[in-house]
Scaffold this motif. Structure first.
Motif, PDB file in Angstrom:
ATOM      1  N   THR A 123       0.810  -1.029   0.112  1.00 20.29           N
ATOM      2  CA  THR A 123      -0.072   0.099  -0.082  1.00 20.29           C
ATOM      3  C   THR A 123       0.862   1.160   0.184  1.00 20.29           C
ATOM      4  OG1 THR A 123      -1.691  -1.180   1.284  1.00 20.29           O
ATOM      5  CG2 THR A 123      -1.863   1.351   1.188  1.00 20.29           C
ATOM      6  N   VAL A 124       0.539   2.100  -0.871  1.00 22.04           N
ATOM      7  CA  VAL A 124       1.162   3.587  -0.666  1.00 22.04           C
ATOM      8  C   VAL A 124       0.573   4.370  -0.048  1.00 22.04           C
ATOM      9  CG1 VAL A 124       2.146   5.382  -2.354  1.00 22.04           C
ATOM     10  CG2 VAL A 124       2.224   2.866  -3.162  1.00 22.04           C
ATOM     11  N   HIS A 125       1.075   5.262   1.000  1.00 20.82           N
ATOM     12  CA  HIS A 125       0.433   6.249   1.985  1.00 20.82           C
ATOM     13  C   HIS A 125       1.150   7.332   1.369  1.00 20.82           C
ATOM     14  CE1 HIS A 125      -1.034   3.147   4.601  1.00 20.82           C
ATOM     15  NE2 HIS A 125      -0.030   2.258   4.134  1.00 20.82           N
ATOM     16  N   VAL A 126       0.227   8.310   0.884  1.00 20.95           N
ATOM     17  CA  VAL A 126       0.928   9.789   0.441  1.00 20.95           C
ATOM     18  C   VAL A 126       0.181  10.816   1.397  1.00 20.95           C
ATOM     19  CG1 VAL A 126       1.163  11.019  -1.604  1.00 20.95           C
ATOM     20  CG2 VAL A 126       0.493   8.740  -1.801  1.00 20.95           C
ATOM     21  N   PHE A 127       1.201  11.838   1.758  1.00 20.14           N
ATOM     22  CA  PHE A 127       1.336  12.712   2.676  1.00 20.14           C
ATOM     23  C   PHE A 127       2.077  13.967   1.948  1.00 20.14           C
ATOM     24  CE2 PHE A 127       2.985  14.937   6.432  1.00 20.14           C
ATOM     25  CZ  PHE A 127       1.782  15.808   7.025  1.00 20.14           C
ATOM     26  N   GLY A 128       1.132  15.312   2.410  1.00 19.65           N
ATOM     27  CA  GLY A 128       1.881  16.489   1.941  1.00 19.65           C
ATOM     28  C   GLY A 128       1.634  17.598   3.032  1.00 19.65           C
ATOM     29  N   VAL A 129       2.748  18.144   3.204  1.00 20.52           N
ATOM     30  CA  VAL A 129       2.863  19.160   4.251  1.00 20.52           C
ATOM     31  C   VAL A 129       2.326  20.543   3.701  1.00 20.52           C
ATOM     32  CG1 VAL A 129       4.156  20.663   5.620  1.00 20.52           C
ATOM     33  CG2 VAL A 129       4.782  18.313   5.458  1.00 20.52           C
ATOM     34  N   GLY A 130       1.108  21.170   4.386  1.00 19.94           N
ATOM     35  CA  GLY A 130       0.531  22.374   4.109  1.00 19.94           C
ATOM     36  C   GLY A 130       0.067  22.140   2.659  1.00 19.94           C
ATOM     37  N   ASP A 164      -3.669   9.095  13.330  1.00 16.00           N
ATOM     38  CA  ASP A 164      -4.804   7.932  12.897  1.00 16.00           C
ATOM     39  C   ASP A 164      -4.172   7.420  11.359  1.00 16.00           C
ATOM     40  OD1 ASP A 164      -6.806   8.049  14.955  1.00 16.00           O
ATOM     41  OD2 ASP A 164      -6.701  10.324  14.524  1.00 16.00           O
ATOM     42  N   ALA A 165      -3.809   8.398  10.591  1.00 15.71           N
ATOM     43  CA  ALA A 165      -3.311   7.862   9.319  1.00 15.71           C
ATOM     44  C   ALA A 165      -2.118   6.955   9.662  1.00 15.71           C
ATOM     45  CB  ALA A 165      -2.920   9.101   8.479  1.00 15.71           C
ATOM     46  N   LEU A 166      -1.285   7.235  10.481  1.00 19.84           N
ATOM     47  CA  LEU A 166      -0.208   6.409  10.612  1.00 19.84           C
ATOM     48  C   LEU A 166      -0.243   4.980  11.033  1.00 19.84           C
ATOM     49  CD1 LEU A 166       2.631   8.950  11.853  1.00 19.84           C
ATOM     50  CD2 LEU A 166       2.479   7.911   9.461  1.00 19.84           C
ATOM     51  N   LEU A 167      -1.565   4.908  11.560  1.00 22.44           N
ATOM     52  CA  LEU A 167      -2.030   3.607  12.155  1.00 22.44           C
ATOM     53  C   LEU A 167      -2.223   2.409  10.924  1.00 22.44           C
ATOM     54  CD1 LEU A 167      -4.630   4.283  15.063  1.00 22.44           C
ATOM     55  CD2 LEU A 167      -2.343   3.513  15.375  1.00 22.44           C
ATOM     56  N   ALA A 168      -2.427   3.185   9.903  1.00 23.52           N
ATOM     57  CA  ALA A 168      -2.521   2.276   8.878  1.00 23.52           C
ATOM     58  C   ALA A 168      -1.303   1.805   8.016  1.00 23.52           C
ATOM     59  CB  ALA A 168      -3.444   2.955   7.611  1.00 23.52           C
ATOM     60  N   LEU A 169      -0.291   2.220   8.650  1.00 22.54           N
ATOM     61  CA  LEU A 169       1.145   1.810   7.831  1.00 22.54           C
ATOM     62  C   LEU A 169       1.398   0.458   8.423  1.00 22.54           C
ATOM     63  CD1 LEU A 169       3.287   3.309   6.137  1.00 22.54           C
ATOM     64  CD2 LEU A 169       4.394   4.213   8.129  1.00 22.54           C
ATOM     65  N   ARG A 170       1.888  -0.243   7.523  1.00 20.79           N
ATOM     66  CA  ARG A 170       2.266  -1.831   7.789  1.00 20.79           C
ATOM     67  C   ARG A 170       3.699  -1.976   7.136  1.00 20.79           C
ATOM     68  NH1 ARG A 170      -1.378  -0.993  10.303  1.00 20.79           N
ATOM     69  NH2 ARG A 170      -3.462  -2.389  10.622  1.00 20.79           N
ATOM     70  N   PRO A 171       4.548  -2.936   7.511  1.00 22.30           N
ATOM     71  CA  PRO A 171       5.514  -3.279   7.127  1.00 22.30           C
ATOM     72  C   PRO A 171       5.248  -3.785   5.496  1.00 22.30           C
ATOM     73  CG  PRO A 171       5.356  -4.448   9.007  1.00 22.30           C
ATOM     74  CD  PRO A 171       4.043  -3.929   8.777  1.00 22.30           C
ATOM     75  N   GLY A 172       6.172  -3.437   4.646  1.00 19.20           N
ATOM     76  CA  GLY A 172       6.178  -3.683   3.031  1.00 19.20           C
ATOM     77  C   GLY A 172       5.256  -2.517   2.508  1.00 19.20           C
TER      78      GLY A 172
END
Length: 313
Positions: free
Chosen positions: A148-155, A187-195
């Motif tokens: 899974t790709v988790h995408v985050f942007g500052v501001g 909460d968003a970081l809780l979805a982060l997994r190995p791989g």
């Protein structure tokens, strides 16, 4: 070619004004006048072309170019971007805006169009030149291999994050957009997994969200990809891959412009890695769009026909 002209451009220009102070005694008389003008009027110089500075000081644009090279830059555009990066950290945004409006107020609307489009062209050209092919290939591989790709942007960079998320989903890549900052980011970081892969769009200044995100990714064994300013190094030693793009020298074009173009290139490359997956995702997307064209209140059979399927008997 003289030794001064052969000097390679710096990887990180640092404080432009300090560089002028250090090298001023070694400049020619014409170069010295231009360098002093930049040091005394940095906000104004930031918004001017080499031709405009030359006309203001009674010099040629080639003298401006030689001055930039004498200061260790490849040319006036790179000096402007380095100056812009420096001023972004030292001058209040309202002051920069006031200067921008003052310097450009005498320009016609047609000239303003030319100024903005020229900066956009320069930024894209500089970004392309600074993009390392091997690093880009590494970025494509990281995205393609991620569960899974988790995408985050500052501001404001959240716009780039949302854009890339949508583009990845359309390519058949499972992607999530982490929209929040502050405590809600946990909460968003809780979805982060190995791989998984964490992709961040950030200008390069330090933020607690990035500190926590990169540390959590490392702890879990998730990969990391950072899109950032060409001249910022705050996080490059904490991520697996870095895509560098040029910031706006005078704030005339949007922060997200080159990063979103780089994201387009990334998605196109992913399509070449898995063309069948990309085509299957495109067909599914178009099928869903056809279904959504049906009139509200129509029957399920109508929806099935719009989606390209026969109604059940």
């Amino acid at each position: 070619m003289s030794p001064r002209e052969a000097e390679p451009p710096p990887d990180n220009p640092g404080d432009v004004l300090e560089r002028i102070r250090e090298r001023l005694p070694r400049l020619t008389a014409g170069e010295s006048r231009i360098a002093q003008y930049i040091a005394e009027q940095p906000e104004q110089a930031l918004l001017m072309s080499a031709v405009q500075i030359g006309e203001t000081l009674g010099a040629s644009d080639m003298t401006v170019l030689r001055t930039a090279r004498a200061l260790g830059y490849t040319g006036w555009p790179e000096l402007r971007r380095a100056l812009g990066s420096h001023l972004a950290l030292t001058v209040h945004p309202a002051t920069r805006l006031s200067t921008r409006l003052t310097v450009t107020r005498r320009e016609s609307h047609a000239s303003l169009l030319d100024i903005v489009f020229e900066e956009a062209r320069e930024r894209l050209a500089t970004s392309r030149a600074s993009l390392d092919a091997e690093e880009f290939t590494r970025a494509v591989r990281l995205v393609g291999d991620a569960a899974t790709v988790h995408v985050f942007g500052v501001g404001v960079s959240s716009v780039s994050a949302e854009y890339l998320t949508v583009k990845l989903l359309r390519e058949g890549v499972l992607a999530r957009h982490a929209k929040s900052m502050g405590f809600a980011f946990a909460d968003a970081l809780l979805a982060l997994r190995p791989g998984d892969l964490l992709v961040a769009f950030a200008p390069g200044r330090e933020f607690s969200e990035l500190d926590v995100a990169f540390a959590e990714a490392q702890r879990l064994g998730a990969s990391t990809l950072l899109f950032t300013d060409k001249y910022r190094d705050a996080y490059v030693d904490r991520v697996d891959c870095v895509i560098r793009t040029a910031s706006s020298a005078g704030g005339l074009t949007g922060e997200n412009l080159p990063a979103m173009v780089a994201a387009d290139a990334l998605v196109l490359a992913l399509g070449h890695v898995d063309p069948e997956g990309a085509l299957a995702s495109s067909r599914r997307l178009n099928k869903l769009r056809r279904a959504l064209r049906r009139r509200p209140g129509s029957t399920k059979g109508d929806a099935g026909a719009a989606a390209g399927t026969e109604p059940r008997p």
